[in-house]
Design an enzyme around this catalytic site. Sequence first.
Site, mmCIF file in Angstrom:
data_model
loop_
_atom_site.group_PDB
_atom_site.id
_atom_site.type_symbol
_atom_site.label_atom_id
_atom_site.label_comp_id
_atom_site.label_asym_id
_atom_site.label_seq_id
_atom_site.Cartn_x
_atom_site.Cartn_y
_atom_site.Cartn_z
ATOM 1 C CG LEU A 18 -1.845 1.250 1.295
ATOM 2 C CD1 LEU A 18 -2.700 1.364 0.154
ATOM 3 C CD2 LEU A 18 -2.826 1.111 2.599
ATOM 4 C CG HIS A 698 4.200 14.836 9.114
ATOM 5 N ND1 HIS A 698 4.796 15.474 10.210
ATOM 6 C CD2 HIS A 698 4.496 13.564 9.428
ATOM 7 C CE1 HIS A 698 5.526 15.161 11.017
ATOM 8 N NE2 HIS A 698 5.307 13.643 10.493
#
EC number: 2.1.1.14
Length: 758
Positions: A18, A698
Site C-alpha cells: 500500500l 508531513h
Amino acid sequence: MVTTHSLGFPRIGARRELKFAQEAFWKSQISEEDLQITGADLRRRHWQNQQHLDRVPVGDFSFYDQVLDMTFTLGNLPERVSDTGGSELDRYFRVARGRSGQESACCGVQAGEMTKWFDTNYHYIVPEFQQHTCFQLNANRLIEQITEARAQGHSPKPVIIGPVTYLWLGKAKDESDRLLLLESLLPVYSQLLDLLADHGIEWVQVDEPALVNDLDADWRHAFSLAYHHLKTSAPKLLVTTYFGELRENLQLACELPVAGLHLDAISAPQEVARVVDWLPAHKQLSLGVVNGRNIWRTDLEKTLDWLEPVYEKLGDRLWLAPSCSLLHVPVDLASEETLDPEIRSWLAFAIQKLDELNTLSTALNHGRTAVREQLAESAFAVNSRETSERVHDASVRARIADISPVFGQRQSPYPDRINTQQQKLGLPRFPTTTIGSFPQTRDIRQTRLQFRKGELTEADYNARIREEVRRCITEQEALGLDVLVHGEAERNDMVEYFGEQLDGYAFSQFGWVQSYGSRCVKPPILFGDISRPKAMTVEWIRYAQSLTEKPLKGMLTGPVTILNWSFVRDDQPRRESCLQLALAIGEEVLDLEAAGVGIIQIDEAALREGLPLRQSDWNNYLGWAIDAFRIAANGVRDETQIHTHMCYSEFNDIIEAIARMDADVITIETSRSDMELLDAFRGFQYPNDIGPGVYDIHSPNIPDSEQIRSLMMKAAERIPAERLWVNPDCGLKTRQWEEVLPALRSMVAAARQLRASV
C-alpha cells in the site's frame, strides 16, 4: 459455539504494498485506477488471511486513515477542499496531506491536523467541526467493500467509528461545543445503519474507544442519547472498546441498548468477571483475548484457565477477538527468515494471532485435547522465554538499583546555564535549526541495503555516508542556518538505529506497522535487559563537526521514545525497561560531550504517547518518564546545551511535567494547529527556550517566508521573543530535497525579518 471475529487487520500489506502504491500515485507514476486495484488486491488477501473467522471486518481498510474515512462517510469535508476539483480520492488526500498527486505546491491546501490515536503510535486526521457543520451520508466506499467481501465468500462485519467517539476525536474550529452536533449527526448514522440493513448486514462493529477515557456527565449522557436513538436500527450493533479499562463507565457500557459489547481483556482483565455478571442475558460479549498491540505469543493454557469458566456461563453468547485492531502489529511472522530462532519462537504477528484465536475457540468448542499440539507448543515457548538467560542481566539490574536523585540534576538552574551557553555559542535572536534528519534519498537507502547484503565493504559504506554528511553540511551552510545537524544518513530509523547497537534488542525483516498514511515503522523488539556495549553516534557527529565552524547538534533518541516505539517486553514493568534505556543513552550523552559536541538533542517525540488514558494514572507514568529523561540528559556541564523534541502530541495538559524535564530548548509541532498548541503557555510560564515548528514536514506544501513569519508572530504573543527558536515541525527524512531547500530558505528569511522587526 464460540463466534470468532477480528476488529481490524493491518492494511499496509506484508511487503508494504500500500505504501509504495500510495507514493507512486502521489508522484503520478500510477493512475487512480491502479491504486484502487492495489487496494482491492490487498483486501482480497487480507480477507483470505481471516477466512477461518466467523465474521471478517469490512471497512477497516483505508488509503490513509480510518478516521478520515469516517469523515468522508459522514460528508464532513472541510470547506477548503470542497471545491478543489478532481475525484473524491483527490479531495481525500488533500485533507490528509495538503495535496493529492503532482499538483504544484502553490495549489495545495492546508492539511488536516494530525495527532495520536489514543495512546498508540498511529496518527489520525482530526475531524473539524464548526457550529453550523452539516453531515451528509456518503457510504459508497463501505458498500463497495461489503459487495467485494461477499463475492469472495466471506461473512462481512462492517466497521465504523461510533458517533460519540467521532465527536470526541475532533476539534471545533470556532467557539462552539462539538457535543451540540450530536443531534444532527445521529440521523446520518441512522441512515447508514438502514442502508447496511438493506444490504443484508446482520452485525455492525461500532468502535467507541472513548469509553475507556475519563468522561464528564455530558459525554456520558451523549452515549446514552446516541444509542437510544440508534436502537431501532435493523443491524445488530456490537459496541467495541479497547486500549483500557471501562472503570466508572462499565455500567454505562453494559446498559447501552445494543446487541453486544467488546471488552479488551488484555488491558482490562480484572473487568471481565464484572462485565460477565452485569451484561444483560440477551447481549453478546466479545472478549479481546489476544494482544492486538504487542507481538508476544499468548500463553494459551493460562488464557483458557480463566476463559473456560466464562464460556460455561455465556455459551453461544461469547465471541472471541484480538484486544483491538491488528493494525498495530506486523502482518506475518512466517516472512521472518533471519530472526533469531529462539526469539522468533516467542512471537506472534497478525496472522499468528488469528491462529491463536482459532486455537482458543477450538479448545472451548471441542475441548483442549482437540488442540493438544498447539497448546504444547505455546507452553514450550512461554517457558523458554521465562527461563532464557538472554533475557536477564544481573549487572544491569545492579546499575538500576544504584540510581539516586543526583543522577537527574543539572549543575545550575536554567537562567545561569543559558547565559553560559550563549557566551559559548554566540547565536543570534530567533536562531534557526532543523530537527535532525534530512532527506533519505534513494541513493542513501540503496547504500544501506548494499552494505547489509555484503555488497559493500565497511570502508566503502562509510565513505558514501560521509559524502552524504558533507553534502548535508554544505547545504545547511549555504542556507544560512545557525545550528546544523549531520542529517542522519546512516540511520534507518530513529529507534531501530539505536536498538541495533544495544544489547537486549532483536530485529525483524518485515515487521512493519503503519504510523500514518504511507509512513511505516519497524519497531525493534525489546526482549531483555538493556546495556550499551560501545558508543553509537560519536564518530559520525565528530566527523560532521569537523566540516563546519558553526555549532552542530548531536542527535539522540530519548529513552521514553525508544521504549514507546518498540515492541516492549511484558514480563516486567515498563518503568524498569525505561530506566535501563536512560542509563544507556546517558552514557552516549557524556561521550558526545567529551568529544566536544556542545549541543545535544534528545528526542522525546513519544513522551505524550505513553501517557495513560486516565488522568488518575498520569502521575505515576510522568514520574518515571521524566526521571528517565533527566537521567539520560542531565549529567552534562552547564555549557552543554540540551535540546529535546516532541511532535504531534497534545501536551497542553502536561506542560508542568514537560517543564520538569529541564531541557534548555524544546522544539514542538505547532504548524498544523496554527500555533494552537502554544495556548498552554498563556497560563503557564514555561521557563526555558522553545522552538515552535513552523514548517509542516508531513505535507509536500512549501511555506513562504510570510507564512512562517506570521506563525512566529503568534508564538511571540505567548513566549518572550528572546527565548524563541525557528525550526520545522519534525525531521525531514520523508521529504525531497527540492521541497526542503525552498522551505528552509523561507524559514531563514523569516528569521532574519523577525530579527529586524521584533
